[in-house]
Design an enzyme around this catalytic site. Sequence first.
Site, PDB file in Angstrom:
ATOM      1  N   SER A   1     -38.640   1.085 -36.550  1.00 17.74           N
ATOM      2  CA  SER A   1     -38.358   1.730 -37.827  1.00 17.74           C
ATOM      3  C   SER A   1     -39.525   1.459 -38.756  1.00 17.74           C
ATOM      4  O   SER A   1     -39.852   0.293 -39.037  1.00 17.74           O
ATOM      5  CB  SER A   1     -37.077   1.153 -38.448  1.00 17.74           C
ATOM      6  OG  SER A   1     -37.113   1.342 -39.848  1.00 17.74           O
TER       7      SER A   1
ATOM      8  N   ASP B   1     -28.824   0.098 -34.924  1.00 12.60           N
ATOM      9  CA  ASP B   1     -29.813   0.001 -36.011  1.00 12.60           C
ATOM     10  C   ASP B   1     -29.348  -1.019 -37.045  1.00 12.60           C
ATOM     11  O   ASP B   1     -28.287  -0.865 -37.652  1.00 12.60           O
ATOM     12  CB  ASP B   1     -29.949   1.395 -36.649  1.00 12.60           C
ATOM     13  CG  ASP B   1     -30.992   1.460 -37.756  1.00 12.60           C
ATOM     14  OD1 ASP B   1     -31.730   0.479 -37.961  1.00 12.60           O
ATOM     15  OD2 ASP B   1     -31.053   2.523 -38.415  1.00 12.60           O
TER      16      ASP B   1
ATOM     17  N   GLY C   1     -29.466   1.040 -45.902  1.00 10.07           N
ATOM     18  CA  GLY C   1     -30.160   1.052 -47.185  1.00 10.07           C
ATOM     19  C   GLY C   1     -31.350   0.125 -47.266  1.00 10.07           C
ATOM     20  O   GLY C   1     -32.311   0.441 -47.952  1.00 10.07           O
TER      21      GLY C   1
ATOM     22  N   ASP D   1     -36.684   6.435 -41.485  1.00 12.49           N
ATOM     23  CA  ASP D   1     -35.509   6.327 -42.357  1.00 12.49           C
ATOM     24  C   ASP D   1     -35.688   7.183 -43.605  1.00 12.49           C
ATOM     25  O   ASP D   1     -36.522   6.893 -44.460  1.00 12.49           O
ATOM     26  CB  ASP D   1     -35.299   4.857 -42.753  1.00 12.49           C
ATOM     27  CG  ASP D   1     -34.802   4.034 -41.576  1.00 12.49           C
ATOM     28  OD1 ASP D   1     -33.723   4.376 -41.054  1.00 12.49           O
ATOM     29  OD2 ASP D   1     -35.498   3.085 -41.168  1.00 12.49           O
TER      30      ASP D   1
ATOM     31  N   SER E   1     -38.065  -4.789 -39.544  1.00 12.80           N
ATOM     32  CA  SER E   1     -38.733  -6.009 -40.026  1.00 12.80           C
ATOM     33  C   SER E   1     -39.148  -6.916 -38.876  1.00 12.80           C
ATOM     34  O   SER E   1     -40.173  -7.601 -38.971  1.00 12.80           O
ATOM     35  CB  SER E   1     -37.828  -6.763 -41.009  1.00 12.80           C
ATOM     36  OG  SER E   1     -36.564  -6.993 -40.450  1.00 12.80           O
TER      37      SER E   1
HETATM   38  C1  DX5 Z   1     -31.416   0.421 -42.623  1.00 10.37           C
HETATM   39  C2  DX5 Z   1     -32.281   1.344 -41.801  1.00 10.37           C
HETATM   40  C3  DX5 Z   1     -32.924   0.657 -40.671  1.00 10.37           C
HETATM   41  C4  DX5 Z   1     -33.818  -0.464 -41.100  1.00 10.37           C
HETATM   42  C5  DX5 Z   1     -33.725  -1.528 -40.083  1.00 10.37           C
HETATM   43  O1  DX5 Z   1     -30.646   1.124 -43.504  1.00 10.37           O
HETATM   44  O2  DX5 Z   1     -31.520   2.404 -41.273  1.00 10.37           O
HETATM   45  O3  DX5 Z   1     -33.552   1.537 -39.778  1.00 10.37           O
HETATM   46  O4  DX5 Z   1     -35.159  -0.101 -41.230  1.00 10.37           O
HETATM   47  O5  DX5 Z   1     -34.424  -2.612 -40.543  1.00 10.37           O
HETATM   48  P1  DX5 Z   1     -34.275  -4.023 -39.831  1.00 10.37           P
HETATM   49  O6  DX5 Z   1     -34.668  -3.838 -38.390  1.00 10.37           O
HETATM   50  O7  DX5 Z   1     -35.188  -4.892 -40.599  1.00 10.37           O
HETATM   51  O8  DX5 Z   1     -32.827  -4.418 -39.970  1.00 10.37           O
HETATM   52 ZN    ZN Z   2     -32.463   3.563 -39.628  1.00  5.30          ZN
END
Ligand code: DX5
Ligand code: ZN
Length: 226
Positions: free
Chosen positions: A13, A180, A147, A40, A203
Site C-alpha cells: 500500500s 488490509d 483511514g 488507497d 507501513s
Molecule cells: C487503511 C488502508 C490501508 C493502509 C494499511 O485504511 O486501507 O491500505 O495503508 O496500512 P498498514 O499496512 O500500515 O496497516
Molecule cells: Zn487499503
Amino acid sequence: MMTNLPKIKIAPSILSADFARLGEQVKEVTDSGADLIHVDIMDGHFVDGLTWGPKTIEDIKKWTHLPIEAHMMVDNPDKQINAFVNAGTDIMTIHYEACSSLANTIASVKSRGIKMSLAINPDTNFSNIEEYLHLLDQVLVMTVHPGLPGQKFLDTSPKKISSVRKSIEEKCLNTELEVDGGINAETISIAAQAGASVLVAGSAIYDHPAGINNAMKSLREKLDSS
Ligand code: DX5
Ligand code: ZN
C-alpha cells in the site's frame, strides 16, 4: 496450515510511501517482488483522510507493469468508476458500507472489464455480502478500521478471514481473499494461515528501518515458512 490455497500475493500500500516520490517508490516495490500495487483512495467523507484521484493511477502506471488496485474509501463510489477505469485501474475495491445498490455497483464495475473486489469493515459481518460472493473477483477483509496506516491488526480478524475462506471453498470459487491493515512480519503468517490470498502492507514496507527491499524480503520469507 490450510491446503489448496492459491499463491499468496503481497500488495504494497503506497499510503505510507513518500508522496513526493511516488513513482520511484512504486518501482522499488515492483523490483522487490510485489504482486500488485494497492492505492488507497480517500475522500475525506467515507474516512477522514484525503489522498488521490484517478490521475495518480494513470501516472504511477508508468512506473510498474503490475496490476493496480484502487481501494475506494469513498462515498458514492458509483460516480468514480468510469474515471478510475479510464485511468487504468485493474482491480476496483469498493466498500459494502458505501453502496446503496450493491448489485448495480458490481454490474457497473464488471461491465468495464476490470476486476470487482468488495471490502467489508471490521464491524460489518461477512453474512451481509455472502450472497454476492459468486459475482466477485475478490473480497477485502479490513483488519483495521479504515483511514490510517500503522494501526494494530484486530484480534477478531483471523476468525472472520477463516469464515470467508470456508465459504469460498464450499462454493468452489477462486475468489481472491485480501486482507488490509496491520500486516507486518508477525501478523502476515496469522492472516495467511487463516486463509488470506492477498496481503496488503503499507507501513511495514515503507517505514521499515532496513528499507523497502529488506522489508519485502522479510514478509516473503515469513509467508514461505508459514
Ligand atoms: C487503511 C488502508 C490501508 C493502509 C494499511 O485504511 O486501507 O491500505 O495503508 O496500512 P498498514 O499496512 O500500515 O496497516
Ligand atoms: Zn487499503
